[in-house]
Scaffold this active site. Structure first.
Site, mmCIF file in Angstrom:
data_model
loop_
_atom_site.group_PDB
_atom_site.id
_atom_site.type_symbol
_atom_site.label_atom_id
_atom_site.label_comp_id
_atom_site.label_asym_id
_atom_site.label_seq_id
_atom_site.Cartn_x
_atom_site.Cartn_y
_atom_site.Cartn_z
ATOM 1 N N ARG A 63 0.867 -1.177 0.000
ATOM 2 C CA ARG A 63 0.000 0.000 0.000
ATOM 3 C C ARG A 63 0.897 1.218 0.000
ATOM 4 N NH1 ARG A 63 -0.934 2.413 4.870
ATOM 5 N NH2 ARG A 63 0.752 1.856 6.249
ATOM 6 N N ARG A 109 -0.787 10.368 3.781
ATOM 7 C CA ARG A 109 -1.138 11.019 5.039
ATOM 8 C C ARG A 109 -1.759 12.371 4.707
ATOM 9 N NH1 ARG A 109 4.021 11.346 8.684
ATOM 10 N NH2 ARG A 109 3.826 9.146 9.216
ATOM 11 N N ARG A 133 20.886 -7.833 -0.838
ATOM 12 C CA ARG A 133 21.259 -6.621 -1.566
ATOM 13 C C ARG A 133 22.282 -5.900 -0.689
ATOM 14 N NH1 ARG A 133 21.130 -5.303 -6.442
ATOM 15 N NH2 ARG A 133 20.678 -3.096 -6.063
ATOM 16 N N ARG A 170 20.592 8.181 -1.907
ATOM 17 C CA ARG A 170 20.422 9.245 -0.936
ATOM 18 C C ARG A 170 21.753 9.851 -0.523
ATOM 19 N NH1 ARG A 170 17.815 6.390 4.358
ATOM 20 N NH2 ARG A 170 19.532 4.904 4.584
ATOM 21 N N GLU A 214 24.917 7.172 -0.858
ATOM 22 C CA GLU A 214 24.584 5.748 -0.709
ATOM 23 C C GLU A 214 24.189 5.163 -2.059
ATOM 24 O OE1 GLU A 214 22.288 5.014 2.910
ATOM 25 O OE2 GLU A 214 21.042 3.622 1.762
ATOM 26 N N TYR A 242 15.122 -8.855 7.830
ATOM 27 C CA TYR A 242 15.389 -7.452 8.082
ATOM 28 C C TYR A 242 14.791 -7.101 9.439
ATOM 29 C CZ TYR A 242 15.809 -2.546 8.248
ATOM 30 O OH TYR A 242 16.150 -1.296 8.688
ATOM 31 N N ASP A 272 14.593 -4.097 12.339
ATOM 32 C CA ASP A 272 14.977 -2.794 12.851
ATOM 33 C C ASP A 272 15.628 -3.008 14.210
ATOM 34 O OD1 ASP A 272 14.468 -0.743 11.005
ATOM 35 O OD2 ASP A 272 12.305 -0.834 11.380
HETATM 36 P P1 FAD Z 1 24.858 -6.939 13.107
HETATM 37 O O1 FAD Z 1 24.828 -5.535 13.547
HETATM 38 O O2 FAD Z 1 25.098 -7.213 11.672
HETATM 39 O O3 FAD Z 1 25.980 -7.693 13.983
HETATM 40 C C1 FAD Z 1 26.498 -8.957 13.654
HETATM 41 C C2 FAD Z 1 27.963 -8.964 14.042
HETATM 42 O O4 FAD Z 1 28.475 -10.279 13.881
HETATM 43 C C3 FAD Z 1 28.813 -8.049 13.170
HETATM 44 O O5 FAD Z 1 29.534 -7.133 13.977
HETATM 45 C C4 FAD Z 1 29.738 -9.012 12.449
HETATM 46 O O6 FAD Z 1 31.032 -8.461 12.218
HETATM 47 C C5 FAD Z 1 29.790 -10.181 13.408
HETATM 48 N N1 FAD Z 1 30.142 -11.445 12.753
HETATM 49 C C6 FAD Z 1 29.530 -12.021 11.706
HETATM 50 N N2 FAD Z 1 30.157 -13.156 11.364
HETATM 51 C C7 FAD Z 1 31.199 -13.307 12.212
HETATM 52 C C8 FAD Z 1 32.242 -14.255 12.347
HETATM 53 N N3 FAD Z 1 32.343 -15.322 11.513
HETATM 54 N N4 FAD Z 1 33.141 -14.115 13.335
HETATM 55 C C9 FAD Z 1 33.076 -13.039 14.174
HETATM 56 N N5 FAD Z 1 32.125 -12.090 14.079
HETATM 57 C C10 FAD Z 1 31.203 -12.217 13.106
HETATM 58 N N6 FAD Z 1 17.241 -0.209 12.272
HETATM 59 C C11 FAD Z 1 16.526 0.787 12.832
HETATM 60 O O7 FAD Z 1 15.873 0.571 13.871
HETATM 61 N N7 FAD Z 1 16.531 2.046 12.304
HETATM 62 C C12 FAD Z 1 17.236 2.356 11.183
HETATM 63 O O8 FAD Z 1 17.208 3.504 10.734
HETATM 64 C C13 FAD Z 1 17.989 1.318 10.555
HETATM 65 N N8 FAD Z 1 18.675 1.569 9.437
HETATM 66 C C14 FAD Z 1 19.329 0.543 8.807
HETATM 67 C C15 FAD Z 1 19.982 0.807 7.617
HETATM 68 C C16 FAD Z 1 20.602 -0.217 6.922
HETATM 69 C C17 FAD Z 1 21.313 0.074 5.649
HETATM 70 C C18 FAD Z 1 20.531 -1.533 7.440
HETATM 71 C C19 FAD Z 1 21.125 -2.672 6.669
HETATM 72 C C20 FAD Z 1 19.912 -1.797 8.637
HETATM 73 C C21 FAD Z 1 19.297 -0.766 9.337
HETATM 74 N N9 FAD Z 1 18.670 -0.987 10.556
HETATM 75 C C22 FAD Z 1 17.961 0.022 11.147
HETATM 76 C C23 FAD Z 1 18.707 -2.317 11.213
HETATM 77 C C24 FAD Z 1 19.886 -2.517 12.211
HETATM 78 O O9 FAD Z 1 21.104 -2.320 11.535
HETATM 79 C C25 FAD Z 1 19.805 -3.936 12.809
HETATM 80 O O10 FAD Z 1 18.606 -4.087 13.514
HETATM 81 C C26 FAD Z 1 20.945 -4.306 13.755
HETATM 82 O O11 FAD Z 1 22.190 -3.835 13.341
HETATM 83 C C27 FAD Z 1 21.014 -5.821 13.899
HETATM 84 O O12 FAD Z 1 21.977 -6.208 14.856
HETATM 85 P P2 FAD Z 1 22.607 -7.669 14.820
HETATM 86 O O13 FAD Z 1 23.448 -7.798 16.033
HETATM 87 O O14 FAD Z 1 21.558 -8.682 14.571
HETATM 88 O O15 FAD Z 1 23.511 -7.703 13.492
#
Ligand code: FAD
Length: 370
Positions: free
Chosen positions: A174, A178, A251, A282, A302, A351, A353
């Site tokens: 959708r 607003r 991606r 952006r 970006e 994905y 947040d």
């Molecule tokens: P990650 O932050 O990816 O952490 C995983 C960690 O594991 C990394 O540090 C990596 O190095 C480590 N790792 C992986 N494999 C190995 C290995 N083999 N050995 C050792 N270490 C390893 N959320 C919002 O709420 N607001 C936003 O505006 C927002 N913007 C975003 C924009 C983008 C472009 C993206 C992609 C995401 C965005 N997010 C946003 C989401 C947010 O980034 C995630 O919710 C969050 O970072 C997830 O945390 P995580 O710990 O699951 O993963």
């Protein structure tokens, strides 16, 4: 714990691993956190350039309607009053986002909600009889030609790296219209940026916890596994199993960051470039997330990018092919559940947040620690 040095080895110092580490320590567990990067925080990490917190892995704005999560993060950091109000630049003209009365005024000069609704209805009429079979048709069906061409088409094609007629229709369920003059991108109750930056949040979570960066789990898996009774793995799930059924697709993004010798480049944290001919989607001006008054400014362009071994996995491609591949890996994960726990965006191939990430980590804590 017995023969083990630690109760938990946590692979990944991102938000998921850090929340779990904090809670495990609070429960009296002994934990070790490792990360293959040279910094902590995963994708919310910021690099300080010219006194400005630069969001290294893409702009991050904290927003949630989950009161428990909001209170949880607020015990560690305070949040500022940043409200995400991106602006779109299409052929040199600016439009407010998300689609609201300001946008409709800028597009058509309409001044009241009734005029705006009538205009949109008129635009949609032309496409009322089609059954959308791709994203282009879906967007035209939902919003008509003007909005699609100025604000959706080019941006989406750049994001997906293919023409809108080749992108599935379901991507747009959708269009959030607003009918108020409200440029707040999110509908959530709570929003802001941690005062002092995201690194401060991670530092609080990992305070007094043993952490080792620059360690890739797979380069020393056996030895690391021997250190702890249980392993929480927050990396890519396919990689954990040697990608034996094939790789899950993502991606990616490419960032170009520069320091500019001026105090204010674009007057807003986020400006989207919605036309196809400009390769980036952006420009982020980082200081505006924190109302910075530094002499210089840092901007990041970006660019959407194919995912390969040389760049970061950002957005999972949750189509049928990848979802069935994921199921196969999840089956393998359940077979090793006695030792390995999987969590976070890369293990779940979702994905998330930041608030979803924290919610999921706290759920895991409740399930296995409490
Ligand atoms: P990650 O932050 O990816 O952490 C995983 C960690 O594991 C990394 O540090 C990596 O190095 C480590 N790792 C992986 N494999 C190995 C290995 N083999 N050995 C050792 N270490 C390893 N959320 C919002 O709420 N607001 C936003 O505006 C927002 N913007 C975003 C924009 C983008 C472009 C993206 C992609 C995401 C965005 N997010 C946003 C989401 C947010 O980034 C995630 O919710 C969050 O970072 C997830 O945390 P995580 O710990 O699951 O993963």
């Amino acid at each position: 714990m017995g023969k083990y040095q630690y109760d938990y080895l946590i692979v990944g110092a991102g938000l998921f691993g850090s929340v779990f580490a904090y809670e495990a320590k609070q429960s009296g567990k002994k934990v070790l956190v490792i990360d293959k990067r040279d910094h902590l925080g995963g994708n919310i990490y910021c690099e300080n350039i010219e006194g400005i917190n630069v969001h290294k892995y893409g702009a991050h704005i904290f927003h949630t309607s989950n009161k428990e999560v909001w209170e949880y993060v607020n015990q560690f950091v305070e949040f500022n009053r940043f409200t995400n109000s991106p602006v779109a630049n299409y052929k040199g003209k600016l439009y407010n986002l998300p689609f609201n009365m300001n946008t409709f005024y800028q597009l058509w000069g309409v001044k009241t909600p009734a005029e705006a609704k009538a205009k949109i209805e008129g635009q949609r009429k032309e496409f009322a009889n089609i059954t959308p079979s791709n994203l282009e048709e879906q967007a035209l069906f939902l919003g008509g030609k003007d909005i699609y061409e100025a604000l959706i088409k080019g941006y989406t094609e750049k994001q997906w790296g293919r023409p809108a007629v080749e992108i599935p229709a379901f991507i747009i369920q959708r269009l959030p219209f607003r009918y108020t003059f409200d440029n707040n991108y999110f509908n959530d109750i709570y929003q802001g940026i941690p005062i002092g930056g995201y690194n401060k949040l991670i530092d609080c979570l990992l305070n007094n916890i043993e952490v080792r960066s620059n360690i890739n789990y797979f380069e020393n898996k056996e030895e690391l596994d021997g250190l702890a009774e249980k392993i929480l793995y927050t990396g890519k799930i396919d990689e954990f199993f040697d990608c034996k059924f094939g790789k899950l697709e993502y991606r990616s993004l490419h960032f170009e960051t520069e320091v500019l010798d001026m105090d204010n480049f674009q007057g807003n944290a986020v400006v989207n470039y919605t036309e196809k001919d400009i390769a980036y989607t952006r420009i982020i001006e980082h200081k505006h997330f924190e109302f910075g008054t530094q002499e210089k400014t840092v901007v990041t362009r970006e660019y959407p990018h194919e995912f390969s071994k040389d760049n970061e996995p950002y957005y999972p491609m949750n189509d049928n092919t990848n979802e069935s591949l994921l199921l196969k890996y999840q089956e393998l994960a359940s077979e090793v559940a006695h030792k390995y726990i999987f969590g976070g965006r890369l293990s779940d191939y979702k994905y998330y947040d930041m608030d979803d990430t924290i919610e999921a980590a706290l759920k895991l804590v409740k399930d296995i620690l409490k």
